[in-house]
Structure formats: structure tokens, C-alpha cells
Write a protein that holds these residues in place. Structure first.
Motif, PDB file in Angstrom:
ATOM      1  N   VAL A  28      -5.578 -13.912 -28.269  1.00 18.01           N
ATOM      2  CA  VAL A  28      -4.582 -12.747 -26.873  1.00 18.01           C
ATOM      3  C   VAL A  28      -5.636 -12.160 -26.177  1.00 18.01           C
ATOM      4  O   VAL A  28      -6.970 -12.214 -26.379  1.00 18.01           O
ATOM      5  CB  VAL A  28      -5.168 -11.335 -28.333  1.00 18.01           C
ATOM      6  CG1 VAL A  28      -4.166 -10.319 -27.385  1.00 18.01           C
ATOM      7  CG2 VAL A  28      -3.389 -11.309 -29.133  1.00 18.01           C
ATOM      8  N   PRO A  29      -5.150 -12.836 -24.602  1.00 16.79           N
ATOM      9  CA  PRO A  29      -6.229 -12.190 -23.845  1.00 16.79           C
ATOM     10  C   PRO A  29      -7.267 -10.567 -23.336  1.00 16.79           C
ATOM     11  O   PRO A  29      -6.302 -10.009 -24.052  1.00 16.79           O
ATOM     12  CB  PRO A  29      -5.238 -12.499 -22.666  1.00 16.79           C
ATOM     13  CG  PRO A  29      -4.156 -12.861 -23.058  1.00 16.79           C
ATOM     14  CD  PRO A  29      -4.108 -12.827 -24.667  1.00 16.79           C
ATOM     15  N   LEU A  30      -6.927 -10.545 -23.355  1.00 19.47           N
ATOM     16  CA  LEU A  30      -8.431  -9.122 -23.174  1.00 19.47           C
ATOM     17  C   LEU A  30      -8.624  -8.991 -22.026  1.00 19.47           C
ATOM     18  O   LEU A  30      -8.951  -9.819 -20.843  1.00 19.47           O
ATOM     19  CB  LEU A  30      -9.906  -8.820 -24.441  1.00 19.47           C
ATOM     20  CG  LEU A  30      -9.269  -9.579 -25.392  1.00 19.47           C
ATOM     21  CD1 LEU A  30     -10.591  -9.500 -26.484  1.00 19.47           C
ATOM     22  CD2 LEU A  30      -8.344  -8.860 -26.305  1.00 19.47           C
ATOM     23  N   ASP A  31      -8.179  -7.727 -21.635  1.00 19.75           N
ATOM     24  CA  ASP A  31      -8.300  -7.356 -19.981  1.00 19.75           C
ATOM     25  C   ASP A  31      -9.638  -6.418 -20.518  1.00 19.75           C
ATOM     26  O   ASP A  31     -10.272  -5.750 -21.224  1.00 19.75           O
ATOM     27  CB  ASP A  31      -7.277  -6.704 -19.391  1.00 19.75           C
ATOM     28  CG  ASP A  31      -6.216  -5.535 -19.207  1.00 19.75           C
ATOM     29  OD1 ASP A  31      -6.609  -5.178 -20.500  1.00 19.75           O
ATOM     30  OD2 ASP A  31      -6.173  -5.242 -19.029  1.00 19.75           O
ATOM     31  N   ASP A  39      -6.513   0.059 -27.346  1.00 20.18           N
ATOM     32  CA  ASP A  39      -5.378  -0.949 -27.879  1.00 20.18           C
ATOM     33  C   ASP A  39      -4.705  -1.303 -26.445  1.00 20.18           C
ATOM     34  O   ASP A  39      -4.524  -1.877 -26.546  1.00 20.18           O
ATOM     35  CB  ASP A  39      -4.253  -0.063 -28.928  1.00 20.18           C
ATOM     36  CG  ASP A  39      -5.216   0.157 -29.542  1.00 20.18           C
ATOM     37  OD1 ASP A  39      -5.754  -0.731 -30.118  1.00 20.18           O
ATOM     38  OD2 ASP A  39      -5.011   1.412 -30.451  1.00 20.18           O
ATOM     39  N   SER A  40      -4.206  -0.805 -25.407  1.00 18.98           N
ATOM     40  CA  SER A  40      -4.001  -1.902 -24.118  1.00 18.98           C
ATOM     41  C   SER A  40      -5.328  -2.528 -23.654  1.00 18.98           C
ATOM     42  O   SER A  40      -5.958  -2.973 -23.672  1.00 18.98           O
ATOM     43  CB  SER A  40      -4.315  -0.604 -23.432  1.00 18.98           C
ATOM     44  OG  SER A  40      -4.602   0.087 -22.829  1.00 18.98           O
ATOM     45  N   GLY A  41      -4.237  -3.484 -22.706  1.00 21.16           N
ATOM     46  CA  GLY A  41      -5.230  -4.294 -21.722  1.00 21.16           C
ATOM     47  C   GLY A  41      -4.740  -5.382 -22.764  1.00 21.16           C
ATOM     48  O   GLY A  41      -5.679  -6.378 -22.437  1.00 21.16           O
TER      49      GLY A  41
END
Length: 99
Positions: A28-31, A39-41
Motif C-alpha cells: 500500500v503506498p503511503l503519503d 488512516d487516510s493517505g
């Protein structure tokens, strides 16, 4: 290059001979908000080729596209995403460490 979290693995019954011996990870890519614990991003999961031993929960650096095959020149592999590094710590500009 992106930062992602390994959330699973993929098992193949057959693969191209040039990629035998590696593992396939679901990432899962993370920003920035996700790296800060929100939990968003978190982007849509995708599959990454791994030869360096990541596991579930690992933070990794991922190369995509033509750069994913570049480390294997002059014998490129048919890859679109490659695990280039295991990340112990991600240091954001404000000095906060995330691991």
C-alpha cells in the motif's frame, strides 16, 4: 520512488525464468498523513517484486516503471515495481521519526 507498507504476499504457480527466486509483495503506498499515523493517505494496493526480504508490516522504498527494471541491466527483468530498500526509519522535515 514511493514509500509503501507491505500488507501481504502473492504466490505464483508459474513465472518468467528471469524472476525466479524473488518474492511478490502486496504493498500500500503511503503519503505524508499515513506516515504520520493517519488512516487516510493510504493508496490502492499493488504488487511489488522483492529480492531483499521484506515481510508483512515492513516499510519499503519502491521503484516503478522503467526504473524498476534498471538495476538488472544489461539483462532487464519484466517488472513494473521493485522493492529497492527496507526502511528502518522515515525522518520527516520536522524531525519526527516514523518506523
Amino acid at each position: 520512488m514511493i514509500i509503501g507498507e507491505v500488507i501481504g504476499s502473492v504466490t505464483l504457480s508459474r513465472c518468467h525464468p528471469s524472476i525466479q527466486g524473488g518474492s511478490w509483495r502486496v504493498v500500500v503506498p503511503l503519503d505524508l498523513p499515513a506516515l504520520q499515523g493517519s488512516d487516510s493517505g493510504r493508496g490502492e494496493p499493488f504488487v511489488v517484486f522483492d529480492e531483499i526480504g521484506s515481510g508483512n508490516g515492513s516499510l519499503i522504498a519502491v521503484s516503478e516503471g522503467a526504473e524498476a527494471a534498471a538495476p538488472f541491466q544489461p539483462n532487464p527483468k519484466p517488472l513494473d515495481a521493485y522493492c529497492t530498500a527496507l526502511l528502518d526509519v522515515v525522518d520527516i522535515k520536522d524531525g519526527t521519526d516514523f518506523s
